[in-house]
Design a protein around this motif. Structure first.
Motif, PDB file in Angstrom:
ATOM      1  N   ALA A 236       0.820  -1.221   0.000  1.00 53.95           N
ATOM      2  CA  ALA A 236       0.000   0.000   0.000  1.00 53.95           C
ATOM      3  C   ALA A 236       0.853   1.271   0.000  1.00 53.95           C
ATOM      4  CB  ALA A 236      -0.934   0.001   1.208  1.00 53.95           C
ATOM      5  N   ASP A 237       1.785   1.378   0.936  1.00 52.38           N
ATOM      6  CA  ASP A 237       2.509   2.637   1.104  1.00 52.38           C
ATOM      7  C   ASP A 237       3.878   2.361   1.710  1.00 52.38           C
ATOM      8  OD1 ASP A 237       3.420   5.182   2.189  1.00 52.38           O
ATOM      9  OD2 ASP A 237       1.390   5.877   1.765  1.00 52.38           O
ATOM     10  N   CYS A 238       4.929   2.810   1.053  1.00 51.72           N
ATOM     11  CA  CYS A 238       6.279   2.465   1.518  1.00 51.72           C
ATOM     12  C   CYS A 238       6.733   3.312   2.704  1.00 51.72           C
ATOM     13  CB  CYS A 238       7.291   2.571   0.378  1.00 51.72           C
ATOM     14  SG  CYS A 238       7.645   4.271  -0.107  1.00 51.72           S
ATOM     15  N   GLY A 239       6.136   4.472   2.901  1.00 52.19           N
ATOM     16  CA  GLY A 239       6.522   5.326   4.016  1.00 52.19           C
ATOM     17  C   GLY A 239       7.831   6.064   3.782  1.00 52.19           C
ATOM     18  N   GLY A 240       8.413   5.954   2.606  1.00 52.74           N
ATOM     19  CA  GLY A 240       9.641   6.717   2.324  1.00 52.74           C
ATOM     20  C   GLY A 240      10.703   5.933   1.569  1.00 52.74           C
ATOM     21  N   GLN A 260      14.054   5.056  -3.097  1.00 50.94           N
ATOM     22  CA  GLN A 260      13.533   6.154  -2.276  1.00 50.94           C
ATOM     23  C   GLN A 260      12.222   6.676  -2.862  1.00 50.94           C
ATOM     24  OE1 GLN A 260      15.267   7.322   0.560  1.00 50.94           O
ATOM     25  NE2 GLN A 260      16.462   5.471   0.151  1.00 50.94           N
ATOM     26  N   ASP A 261      11.296   7.025  -1.987  1.00 45.63           N
ATOM     27  CA  ASP A 261      10.016   7.628  -2.367  1.00 45.63           C
ATOM     28  C   ASP A 261       9.806   8.785  -1.400  1.00 45.63           C
ATOM     29  OD1 ASP A 261       8.508   6.879  -4.511  1.00 45.63           O
ATOM     30  OD2 ASP A 261       7.167   5.544  -3.426  1.00 45.63           O
ATOM     31  N   ARG A 262      10.524   9.884  -1.634  1.00 49.09           N
ATOM     32  CA  ARG A 262      10.623  10.894  -0.582  1.00 49.09           C
ATOM     33  C   ARG A 262       9.274  11.450  -0.139  1.00 49.09           C
ATOM     34  NH1 ARG A 262      15.509  14.301  -2.021  1.00 49.09           N
ATOM     35  NH2 ARG A 262      16.476  12.251  -2.032  1.00 49.09           N
ATOM     36  N   PHE A 263       8.342  11.629  -1.105  1.00 46.08           N
ATOM     37  CA  PHE A 263       7.061  12.229  -0.685  1.00 46.08           C
ATOM     38  C   PHE A 263       6.216  11.304   0.197  1.00 46.08           C
ATOM     39  CE2 PHE A 263       5.389   9.797  -4.055  1.00 46.08           C
ATOM     40  CZ  PHE A 263       6.120  10.065  -5.193  1.00 46.08           C
ATOM     41  N   CYS A 264       6.496   9.975   0.148  1.00 50.78           N
ATOM     42  CA  CYS A 264       5.781   9.063   1.055  1.00 50.78           C
ATOM     43  C   CYS A 264       6.259   9.250   2.498  1.00 50.78           C
ATOM     44  CB  CYS A 264       5.991   7.611   0.651  1.00 50.78           C
ATOM     45  SG  CYS A 264       5.220   7.165  -0.902  1.00 50.78           S
ATOM     46  N   GLN A 265       7.491   9.764   2.639  1.00 53.17           N
ATOM     47  CA  GLN A 265       8.096   9.938   3.957  1.00 53.17           C
ATOM     48  C   GLN A 265       7.388  11.036   4.742  1.00 53.17           C
ATOM     49  OE1 GLN A 265      12.284  10.501   3.530  1.00 53.17           O
ATOM     50  NE2 GLN A 265      12.715   9.999   5.657  1.00 53.17           N
ATOM     51  N   LEU A 366       6.432  -2.367  -5.757  1.00 51.85           N
ATOM     52  CA  LEU A 366       5.674  -1.156  -6.072  1.00 51.85           C
ATOM     53  C   LEU A 366       4.898  -0.645  -4.866  1.00 51.85           C
ATOM     54  CD1 LEU A 366       3.751  -0.268  -9.244  1.00 51.85           C
ATOM     55  CD2 LEU A 366       2.416  -0.389  -7.152  1.00 51.85           C
ATOM     56  N   CYS A 367       4.994   0.668  -4.662  1.00 54.19           N
ATOM     57  CA  CYS A 367       4.251   1.356  -3.601  1.00 54.19           C
ATOM     58  C   CYS A 367       2.999   1.942  -4.249  1.00 54.19           C
ATOM     59  CB  CYS A 367       5.153   2.438  -3.014  1.00 54.19           C
ATOM     60  SG  CYS A 367       4.339   3.734  -2.088  1.00 54.19           S
ATOM     61  N   GLN A 368       1.810   1.463  -3.863  1.00 49.49           N
ATOM     62  CA  GLN A 368       0.581   1.854  -4.566  1.00 49.49           C
ATOM     63  C   GLN A 368       0.293   3.356  -4.445  1.00 49.49           C
ATOM     64  OE1 GLN A 368      -1.858  -1.110  -2.616  1.00 49.49           O
ATOM     65  NE2 GLN A 368      -2.040  -2.302  -4.491  1.00 49.49           N
ATOM     66  N   TRP A 369       0.424   3.890  -3.225  1.00 47.90           N
ATOM     67  CA  TRP A 369       0.155   5.326  -3.054  1.00 47.90           C
ATOM     68  C   TRP A 369       1.230   6.160  -3.744  1.00 47.90           C
ATOM     69  CZ3 TRP A 369      -4.010   8.034  -1.526  1.00 47.90           C
ATOM     70  CH2 TRP A 369      -5.046   7.307  -0.938  1.00 47.90           C
ATOM     71  N   GLY A 370       2.448   5.652  -3.748  1.00 47.58           N
ATOM     72  CA  GLY A 370       3.527   6.347  -4.452  1.00 47.58           C
ATOM     73  C   GLY A 370       3.263   6.346  -5.953  1.00 47.58           C
ATOM     74  N   ALA A 371       2.791   5.201  -6.477  1.00 51.97           N
ATOM     75  CA  ALA A 371       2.480   5.097  -7.907  1.00 51.97           C
ATOM     76  C   ALA A 371       1.386   6.089  -8.279  1.00 51.97           C
ATOM     77  CB  ALA A 371       2.043   3.677  -8.245  1.00 51.97           C
ATOM     78  N   HIS A 387      10.499   2.807 -12.120  1.00 57.85           N
ATOM     79  CA  HIS A 387      10.902   3.402 -10.841  1.00 57.85           C
ATOM     80  C   HIS A 387      10.883   2.359  -9.711  1.00 57.85           C
ATOM     81  CE1 HIS A 387      11.226   6.319  -7.601  1.00 57.85           C
ATOM     82  NE2 HIS A 387      10.095   5.871  -7.079  1.00 57.85           N
ATOM     83  N   TYR A 388       9.819   1.588  -9.644  1.00 54.32           N
ATOM     84  CA  TYR A 388       9.673   0.641  -8.520  1.00 54.32           C
ATOM     85  C   TYR A 388      10.341  -0.718  -8.766  1.00 54.32           C
ATOM     86  CZ  TYR A 388       6.609   3.994  -6.371  1.00 54.32           C
ATOM     87  OH  TYR A 388       6.127   5.130  -5.798  1.00 54.32           O
ATOM     88  N   TYR A 389      10.484  -1.077 -10.052  1.00 58.24           N
ATOM     89  CA  TYR A 389      11.124  -2.362 -10.377  1.00 58.24           C
ATOM     90  C   TYR A 389      12.330  -2.100 -11.286  1.00 58.24           C
ATOM     91  CZ  TYR A 389       6.489  -4.128  -8.940  1.00 58.24           C
ATOM     92  OH  TYR A 389       5.325  -4.401  -8.262  1.00 58.24           O
TER      93      TYR A 389
END
Ligand code: ZN
Length: 408
Positions: A236-240, A260-265, A366-371, A387-389
């Protein structure tokens, strides 16, 4: 003997993998005694070690029948035309009851197959297996792969999300299924809950979901490393930042790289807080580790690189006793819904621990909310998947052929 077994497994895999465009989905949340309506025939099946279900001759436990005996298929028990029954499961078999509760016909056995054109659980179905049991019976629905994906996207992401995010999810879900099918469970390919991919049997697909699946038809992620299907995990969400298979499940090799998924952080939406009594945590830990009598938990310390998800968790008890669990095992023991991710801080307040964290899910792939966020920013589904893979290649499968274990 080892070579013989290996050959056997490869042969089985190839036979199934090369031909199957069908998803066998094990449904977890089907109530007892469901209704079935339409024209169908019932076959009795036998479970056997390391093999799919096999047809056998049926043993009847009721004499009266309005159904006709099929001539073509010697294994088929009965054929029903435009009938409506309640299917009553028992540990010894199955019964078909009509409106007034009277049993019309019943069979002894451990597994049954329904084939034809019928309505079950609000969905038109052509093939369905039932493995009755005293507890939870297993229902396995056979669906064309693309139809299965419609139920998965309906269960996994909101249909209102941007098309690029839906397409990325469609490719990830198709790939995950193909990868899982290669691993081969005997009676089914995937579960319908979060342990595989959430699949909703009732869910009518939204036009956007149908479009996302159709426009990516045949596309899947390929692993250049293993020259087979890529393990396209998602959450669902990687948290960063995302995690590797090794860090979460201790898989020997990780094909998913941490990104890294900075905006999820910094997202407020995925921040979570949970207050748990010391006694509850200690009780859950007892099931995993040997604790001396009178041990008292003083501190819970997540360990990992600063600002990232925990790799493992240390537990400090009185008398300088220190115990350790992998962060994912800790989530499992306490409940995935309570400790939503392995990105958390802990403080002790009186006889409670307060967990504050970011993100939801195991964090691999893959981070769904990040996607969704990337899609809103204008990225297309290929860019999101890349990006995710980063280690995977997007490929198109030729009709009904895709790499199976035997071809690797
Ligand atoms: Zn993310």
């Amino acid at each position: 003997l080892r070579y013989l077994c290996l050959f056997f497994v490869l042969f089985q895999t190839h036979a199934h993998g090369a031909s199957s465009e069908t998803a066998r989905v094990m449904l977890e949340t089907i109530p007892k005694n469901t209704q079935i309506q339409g024209a169908f025939r019932v076959t009795c099946l036998m479970k056997s070690e390391n093999q799919p279900l096999r047809p056998i001759s049926c043993q009847r436990n009721h004499q009266r029948s309005q159904a006709s005996e099929p001539k073509k298929n010697k294994h088929a028990a009965v054929q029903f035309r435009n009938s409506r029954f309640t299917v009553v499961e028992s540990p010894s078999g199955v019964q078909f009851r009509i409106g007034n509760g009277r049993t019309l016909i019943g069979f002894h056995g451990e597994a049954f197959r329904f084939e034809g054109q019928f309505l079950w659980q609000g969905r038109k179905v052509k093939k369905l297996d039932l493995l009755p049991s005293a507890g939870a019976s297993q229902w396995i629905v056979h669906l064309p792969l693309e139809e299965y994906l419609q139920g998965v996207l309906g269960g996994e992401v909101p249909a209102s999300w941007p098309m690029a995010a839906l397409k990325a999810q469609a490719v990830a879900s198709r790939t995950y299924f193909l990868w899982k099918q290669d691993l081969k469970h005997r009676y089914y390919d995937v579960r319908s809950d979060h342990l595989d991919q959430v699949f909703r049997i009732h869910k009518k697909p939204s036009p956007s979901i149908v479009k996302a699946i159709q426009s990516t038809k045949g596309l899947f992620l390929h692993s250049p490393l293993t020259r087979s299907i890529f393990p396209a995990f998602f959450h669902a969400d990687c948290g960063g930042d995302t995690a590797t298979e090794h860090s979460v499940w201790r898989h020997p090799a990780s094909e998913n790289q941490p990104i890294q998924d900075r905006f999820c952080q910094s997202a407020k939406r995925n921040a979570w807080k949970r207050t748990l009594p010391v006694a509850e945590i200690q009780e859950r830990l007892k099931a995993t580790m040997i604790l001396p009598r009178g041990a008292k938990l003083n501190a819970v310390i997540p360990r990992g690189q600063s600002g990232q998800r925990a790799h493992h968790v240390d537990f400090l008890f009185n008398n300088n006793i220190i115990k350790t669990l992998s962060a994912n095992d800790f989530r499992e023991r306490l409940g995935y819904g309570k400790i939503k991710s392995t990105r958390f801080k802990v403080v002790k307040k009186d006889d409670h621990f307060v967990f504050e964290g970011q993100g939801y899910g195991h964090g691999v792939g893959l981070c769904q909310w990040g996607a969704k966020r990337w899609a809103v920013m204008g990225k297309n589904f290929r860019q999101i998947l890349a990006h995710y893979y980063p280690a995977a290649q997007l490929k198109k499968r030729r009709a009904s052929t895709f790499p199976s274990v035997a071809e690797r």
